[in-house]
Design a protein around this motif. Structure first.
Motif, PDB file in Angstrom:
ATOM      1  N   VAL A  26       3.997  -1.760  -3.326  1.00  0.00           N
ATOM      2  CA  VAL A  26       4.844  -0.483  -3.144  1.00  0.00           C
ATOM      3  C   VAL A  26       4.640   0.461  -4.375  1.00  0.00           C
ATOM      4  CG1 VAL A  26       7.007   0.687  -2.527  1.00  0.00           C
ATOM      5  CG2 VAL A  26       6.092  -1.512  -1.383  1.00  0.00           C
ATOM      6  N   LEU A  29       1.016   1.902  -4.250  1.00  0.00           N
ATOM      7  CA  LEU A  29       1.091   2.899  -3.249  1.00  0.00           C
ATOM      8  C   LEU A  29       1.784   4.432  -3.760  1.00  0.00           C
ATOM      9  CD1 LEU A  29       1.907   0.939   0.136  1.00  0.00           C
ATOM     10  CD2 LEU A  29      -0.184   2.331  -0.434  1.00  0.00           C
ATOM     11  N   TYR A  54       8.728   6.497   2.818  1.00  0.00           N
ATOM     12  CA  TYR A  54       7.747   5.895   2.867  1.00  0.00           C
ATOM     13  C   TYR A  54       7.979   4.281   2.024  1.00  0.00           C
ATOM     14  CZ  TYR A  54       4.748   9.420   4.877  1.00  0.00           C
ATOM     15  OH  TYR A  54       4.042  10.238   5.478  1.00  0.00           O
ATOM     16  N   GLN A  55       8.527   4.395   0.959  1.00  0.00           N
ATOM     17  CA  GLN A  55       8.472   3.343   0.150  1.00  0.00           C
ATOM     18  C   GLN A  55       9.679   2.181   0.680  1.00  0.00           C
ATOM     19  OE1 GLN A  55      10.337   5.527  -3.097  1.00  0.00           O
ATOM     20  NE2 GLN A  55       8.889   5.150  -4.427  1.00  0.00           N
ATOM     21  N   CYS A  57       9.922   1.813   4.076  1.00  0.00           N
ATOM     22  CA  CYS A  57       9.051   1.309   5.182  1.00  0.00           C
ATOM     23  C   CYS A  57       7.959   0.486   4.980  1.00  0.00           C
ATOM     24  CB  CYS A  57       8.668   2.568   6.043  1.00  0.00           C
ATOM     25  SG  CYS A  57       9.833   3.372   7.025  1.00  0.00           S
ATOM     26  N   ALA A  58       7.467   0.787   3.746  1.00  0.00           N
ATOM     27  CA  ALA A  58       6.244   0.086   3.274  1.00  0.00           C
ATOM     28  C   ALA A  58       6.848  -1.604   2.568  1.00  0.00           C
ATOM     29  CB  ALA A  58       5.453   0.551   2.187  1.00  0.00           C
ATOM     30  N   HIS A  59       7.758  -1.190   2.206  1.00  0.00           N
ATOM     31  CA  HIS A  59       8.376  -2.834   1.429  1.00  0.00           C
ATOM     32  C   HIS A  59       8.835  -3.567   2.858  1.00  0.00           C
ATOM     33  CE1 HIS A  59      11.628  -5.336  -0.322  1.00  0.00           C
ATOM     34  NE2 HIS A  59      10.773  -5.240  -1.161  1.00  0.00           N
ATOM     35  N   THR A  61       7.697  -3.310   5.736  1.00  0.00           N
ATOM     36  CA  THR A  61       6.393  -3.901   6.554  1.00  0.00           C
ATOM     37  C   THR A  61       5.619  -4.784   5.674  1.00  0.00           C
ATOM     38  OG1 THR A  61       6.229  -1.568   7.616  1.00  0.00           O
ATOM     39  CG2 THR A  61       4.210  -2.726   7.451  1.00  0.00           C
ATOM     40  N   VAL A  68      -0.150  -1.698   5.327  1.00  0.00           N
ATOM     41  CA  VAL A  68       0.534  -0.219   5.160  1.00  0.00           C
ATOM     42  C   VAL A  68      -0.407   0.632   4.904  1.00  0.00           C
ATOM     43  CG1 VAL A  68       2.139   1.041   3.585  1.00  0.00           C
ATOM     44  CG2 VAL A  68       2.786  -1.307   4.412  1.00  0.00           C
ATOM     45  N   TRP A  70      -1.028   4.862   4.181  1.00  0.00           N
ATOM     46  CA  TRP A  70      -0.290   5.958   3.781  1.00  0.00           C
ATOM     47  C   TRP A  70      -1.598   7.121   3.840  1.00  0.00           C
ATOM     48  CZ3 TRP A  70       3.572   5.610  -1.037  1.00  0.00           C
ATOM     49  CH2 TRP A  70       4.696   4.664  -0.605  1.00  0.00           C
TER      50      TRP A  70
END
Length: 101
Positions: A26, A29, A54-55, A57-59, A61, A68, A70
């Motif tokens: 993350v 990203l 975004y951070q 959700c990425a974590h 996911t 992931v 973006w």
């Protein structure tokens, strides 16, 4: 094309961008996002969700073993896309090895 197919390319440095936990992925990203920030609407408002969203959700996911991606447009209307791909990508790509394997 599925995101797991990217692992077949084996670009130089891929092993240096391979992590065993979600936070450094993350962080990577986030650094790409900050280096290539998304465009802002003509009225000054954000055209996309916040970086914090975004951070988070990425974590979540990545912790569930999903990829992931973006993607967003830049100020000059180029398109930026970054991806973190979980591996092994079971059950979708059981024969594609991780970069550090």
């Amino acid at each position: 094309m599925m995101t797991g197919h990217y692992l077949l390319r084996r670009p130089e440095g891929l092993d240096q961008r391979t992590w065993t936990t979600a936070p450094p992925a993350v962080d990577w990203l986030t650094s790409v996002y900050k280096h290539f920030p998304p465009l802002r609407r003509s009225d000054g408002k954000q055209a996309y969700a916040s970086l914090e969203w975004y951070q988070e959700c990425a974590h979540r996911t990545l912790l569930h073993g999903s990829d992931v991606v973006w993607s967003h447009y830049l100020e000059d209307l180029r398109f930026a896309s970054s991806a973190v791909i979980c591996c092994p990508s079971l059950p979708f790509h059981p024969d594609i090895k991780c970069p550090l394997s």
